[in-house]
Design a protein around this motif. Sequence first.
Motif, PDB file in Angstrom:
ATOM      1  N   LEU A 315       1.014  -1.352  -0.045  1.00 64.11           N
ATOM      2  CA  LEU A 315      -0.030   0.137  -0.130  1.00 64.11           C
ATOM      3  C   LEU A 315       0.748   1.192  -0.030  1.00 64.11           C
ATOM      4  O   LEU A 315       1.903   1.333   0.777  1.00 64.11           O
ATOM      5  CB  LEU A 315      -0.965  -0.087   1.256  1.00 64.11           C
ATOM      6  N   ALA A 316       0.588   2.153  -0.844  1.00 62.31           N
ATOM      7  CA  ALA A 316       1.186   3.387  -0.849  1.00 62.31           C
ATOM      8  C   ALA A 316       0.948   4.269   0.389  1.00 62.31           C
ATOM      9  O   ALA A 316       0.146   4.087   0.982  1.00 62.31           O
ATOM     10  CB  ALA A 316       1.013   4.421  -2.171  1.00 62.31           C
ATOM     11  N   SER A 317       1.988   5.052   0.797  1.00 62.90           N
ATOM     12  CA  SER A 317       1.951   5.870   1.979  1.00 62.90           C
ATOM     13  C   SER A 317       0.782   6.905   1.889  1.00 62.90           C
ATOM     14  O   SER A 317       0.341   7.421   2.889  1.00 62.90           O
ATOM     15  CB  SER A 317       3.358   6.361   2.466  1.00 62.90           C
ATOM     16  N   THR A 318       0.634   7.415   0.582  1.00 61.51           N
ATOM     17  CA  THR A 318      -0.532   8.349   0.274  1.00 61.51           C
ATOM     18  C   THR A 318      -0.825   8.244  -0.963  1.00 61.51           C
ATOM     19  O   THR A 318      -0.027   7.674  -1.899  1.00 61.51           O
ATOM     20  CB  THR A 318      -0.302   9.946   0.635  1.00 61.51           C
ATOM     21  N   MET A 319      -2.141   8.666  -1.309  1.00 63.49           N
ATOM     22  CA  MET A 319      -2.720   8.374  -2.693  1.00 63.49           C
ATOM     23  C   MET A 319      -3.016   9.934  -3.141  1.00 63.49           C
ATOM     24  O   MET A 319      -3.634  10.049  -4.253  1.00 63.49           O
ATOM     25  CB  MET A 319      -4.166   7.678  -2.701  1.00 63.49           C
ATOM     26  N   HIS A 320      -2.413  10.910  -2.569  1.00 64.13           N
ATOM     27  CA  HIS A 320      -2.462  12.240  -3.025  1.00 64.13           C
ATOM     28  C   HIS A 320      -1.236  13.217  -2.478  1.00 64.13           C
ATOM     29  O   HIS A 320      -0.662  12.791  -1.188  1.00 64.13           O
ATOM     30  CB  HIS A 320      -3.672  12.873  -2.447  1.00 64.13           C
ATOM     31  N   ARG A 321      -0.675  13.808  -3.697  1.00 65.86           N
ATOM     32  CA  ARG A 321       0.442  14.771  -2.977  1.00 65.86           C
ATOM     33  C   ARG A 321      -0.038  16.145  -3.831  1.00 65.86           C
ATOM     34  O   ARG A 321       0.278  15.840  -5.111  1.00 65.86           O
ATOM     35  CB  ARG A 321       1.832  14.213  -3.324  1.00 65.86           C
ATOM     36  N   ARG A 377      -7.226   4.365   1.018  1.00 63.40           N
ATOM     37  CA  ARG A 377      -6.389   3.655   1.788  1.00 63.40           C
ATOM     38  C   ARG A 377      -6.830   3.057   3.167  1.00 63.40           C
ATOM     39  O   ARG A 377      -6.594   1.720   3.300  1.00 63.40           O
ATOM     40  CB  ARG A 377      -5.268   4.510   2.683  1.00 63.40           C
ATOM     41  N   ARG A 378      -7.839   3.555   3.695  1.00 62.67           N
ATOM     42  CA  ARG A 378      -8.600   2.844   4.680  1.00 62.67           C
ATOM     43  C   ARG A 378      -9.328   1.526   4.129  1.00 62.67           C
ATOM     44  O   ARG A 378      -9.027   0.483   4.839  1.00 62.67           O
ATOM     45  CB  ARG A 378      -9.446   3.723   5.468  1.00 62.67           C
ATOM     46  N   VAL A 379      -9.720   1.704   3.167  1.00 60.23           N
ATOM     47  CA  VAL A 379     -10.559   0.480   2.445  1.00 60.23           C
ATOM     48  C   VAL A 379      -9.438  -0.500   2.439  1.00 60.23           C
ATOM     49  O   VAL A 379      -9.627  -1.636   2.229  1.00 60.23           O
ATOM     50  CB  VAL A 379     -11.251   1.001   1.104  1.00 60.23           C
ATOM     51  N   ILE A 384      -9.657  -4.747   1.934  1.00 63.54           N
ATOM     52  CA  ILE A 384      -8.880  -5.727   0.812  1.00 63.54           C
ATOM     53  C   ILE A 384      -7.680  -6.479   1.417  1.00 63.54           C
ATOM     54  O   ILE A 384      -7.766  -7.485   0.854  1.00 63.54           O
ATOM     55  CB  ILE A 384      -8.492  -4.558  -0.312  1.00 63.54           C
ATOM     56  N   HIS A 385      -6.900  -5.836   2.191  1.00 64.69           N
ATOM     57  CA  HIS A 385      -5.637  -6.385   2.571  1.00 64.69           C
ATOM     58  C   HIS A 385      -6.011  -7.702   3.404  1.00 64.69           C
ATOM     59  O   HIS A 385      -5.555  -8.778   3.059  1.00 64.69           O
ATOM     60  CB  HIS A 385      -4.797  -5.586   3.052  1.00 64.69           C
ATOM     61  N   PRO A 386      -6.763  -7.606   4.373  1.00 61.88           N
ATOM     62  CA  PRO A 386      -7.292  -8.847   5.192  1.00 61.88           C
ATOM     63  C   PRO A 386      -7.944  -9.798   4.435  1.00 61.88           C
ATOM     64  O   PRO A 386      -7.996 -11.007   4.373  1.00 61.88           O
ATOM     65  CB  PRO A 386      -7.855  -8.259   6.411  1.00 61.88           C
ATOM     66  N   PHE A 387      -8.968  -9.336   3.499  1.00 57.61           N
ATOM     67  CA  PHE A 387      -9.839 -10.332   2.907  1.00 57.61           C
ATOM     68  C   PHE A 387      -8.912 -11.034   1.673  1.00 57.61           C
ATOM     69  O   PHE A 387      -9.188 -12.225   1.632  1.00 57.61           O
ATOM     70  CB  PHE A 387     -11.114  -9.570   1.955  1.00 57.61           C
ATOM     71  N   SER A 388      -8.185 -10.222   1.025  1.00 59.27           N
ATOM     72  CA  SER A 388      -7.506 -11.046  -0.089  1.00 59.27           C
ATOM     73  C   SER A 388      -6.224 -11.993   0.531  1.00 59.27           C
ATOM     74  O   SER A 388      -6.137 -12.884   0.044  1.00 59.27           O
ATOM     75  CB  SER A 388      -6.717  -9.879  -1.036  1.00 59.27           C
ATOM     76  N   SER A 389      -5.669 -11.577   1.726  1.00 58.72           N
ATOM     77  CA  SER A 389      -4.855 -12.252   2.395  1.00 58.72           C
ATOM     78  C   SER A 389      -5.485 -13.787   2.818  1.00 58.72           C
ATOM     79  O   SER A 389      -4.805 -14.635   2.611  1.00 58.72           O
ATOM     80  CB  SER A 389      -4.009 -11.735   3.509  1.00 58.72           C
ATOM     81  N   ALA A 390      -6.645 -13.671   3.383  1.00 59.26           N
ATOM     82  CA  ALA A 390      -7.222 -14.857   3.870  1.00 59.26           C
ATOM     83  C   ALA A 390      -7.796 -15.742   2.697  1.00 59.26           C
ATOM     84  O   ALA A 390      -7.733 -16.985   2.680  1.00 59.26           O
ATOM     85  CB  ALA A 390      -8.497 -14.327   4.928  1.00 59.26           C
TER      86      ALA A 390
END
Length: 447
Positions: A315-321, A377-379, A384-390
């Motif tokens: 995951l990127a540290s931010t999606m906006h700069r 990022r919260r989503v 997404i990270h926990p669902f896809s890992s499981a």
Amino acid sequence: MGSSEAHALPHDDVIPVIIVGAGPVGLLLALRLAQSNIRSIVLEQETTLGTAPRAIGYYGPVHNVFKEAGIYDQVAAEGMASGGYVWRTLPTEDGKGTKTLGSILGLNIMSRPDSDGQYNICSYSIQLAQCRLAEIMLEEATKTGLTEIIWGHRVTGLSQDEKGVTVTAVSGQGEARNFRSLYLAGCDGGKSNVRKLLGISLAGHSWPERFIATDVLRTASVVADPPVHFTVDPRYWAVVTPLEHVKPDTRGMWRYSMAVPAYEEADDGSRTVLTDKQVLEPSYVDSLLLRQLDGPRPSDHTVVRKSLYKMHQLLASTMHRGRCFLAGDAAHINNPIGGLGLCTGLLDADALHQTLEIVRRTIDPESVFSRYSAERRRVFQNIIHPFSSANKTRLHSADPKDTAREDWYFQALRRGDAKELEQIHAPLYDGWRTNMWDLLGASVKDA
Ligand SMILES: Cc1cc2nc3c(=O)[nH]c(=O)nc-3n(C[C@H](O)[C@H](O)[C@H](O)COP(=O)(O)OP(=O)(O)OC[C@H]3O[C@@H](n4cnc5c(N)ncnc54)[C@H](O)[C@@H]3O)c2cc1C
């Protein structure tokens, strides 16, 4: 960041939005912006759309986004509908030279079709190759006259100031061109140069196995219902799905996406790691496929396309700069089991479209932009990270029979309590899409 005037859209002499990458995420963003009367230029390093075998399954709130973009009917008509998923063991020999589909370990029926064979929107999965989805989006975006695609231009530099972004892209002939826009969306995939140029880091981990996706023409004697299955096996786990409206005993296109075990073990226990070249050898690909294919031997399959991938959770540290944004794989990458990667990217494009609409009416653009990044990022981090890992570890963490008996998700599927299953899936279905208008409140609409 400057005043609201500096964020007014559209602008006559400056391109409102430059999108880097004509993947499905960039193309959906271009289409949605055009539908809001916002012009964009898409800079794509390749000279045509990509055709590598990648995403295939689209479900949940993504259907609503397709509907709002005016492409749902076409995507649904061309794709194969799957009303659920099955988890199976590897196919088994029947003793007469034929392999039968593996036994069922888990079954998730999401929905059933009506008497006309139609599923309700959002209640099922549409199986369609990502390259065809991208073509549909490209056709629709081009029709608007507000999207220009500049092929064969690789973005190599960018800078931004109070009023806009300057992007440098280099053509295949080595000629550098500068483009100026109010905003820039980096939809340039997992190796995103935009992300690197913005100095945004990725954090997470990589999985030890590789994953090979193959598009295979074959005659299936059985097309199960639902037609999509996961193979559960400690080494040879896989995802099998039709890519079109396949029928029994008729040759059709299927996708076999298979784990490449982290190592090969010889009889003496010594381990070797195959190179990518060795994995892509037709004989090795066939050895993996023949474990997964049901039907008589010799099998009549033909491999039409194949691609080898590494798998990550990043995951990127931010999606906006500043005036620049990331969306899709440029911002986050997850393993492909359960089809969450592109769907999440398409929902980023949807949220970014709303963001760029809202910014026309707000006096505080920076807070709108930062909310886009925070919410998406919260989503990823919480859903997404926990669902896809499981989804992935469920396929290979134990002996399949033990997993079927002991895994909490398979236990819940067996109980079949609709309310319990709804609660399990709720974070995905209710929290996956971001409604920026709702989040930012009526004050924005009136500003
Ligand atoms: C085997 C496999 C199966 C998958 N299955 C699913 C699934 O079923 N469902 C699902 O939701 N997801 C799935 N995914 C994930 C999905 O493929 C990705 O999430 C998706 O491709 C991301 O789309 P994107 O538009 O963000 O990036 P990409 O598709 O990677 O597109 C990025 C584009 O940017 C261009 N580009 C890159 N750098 C530059 C540059 N510097 N200048 C200009 N252009 C540039 C590239 O050429 C490319 O066209 C799967 C992935 C794999 C590998």
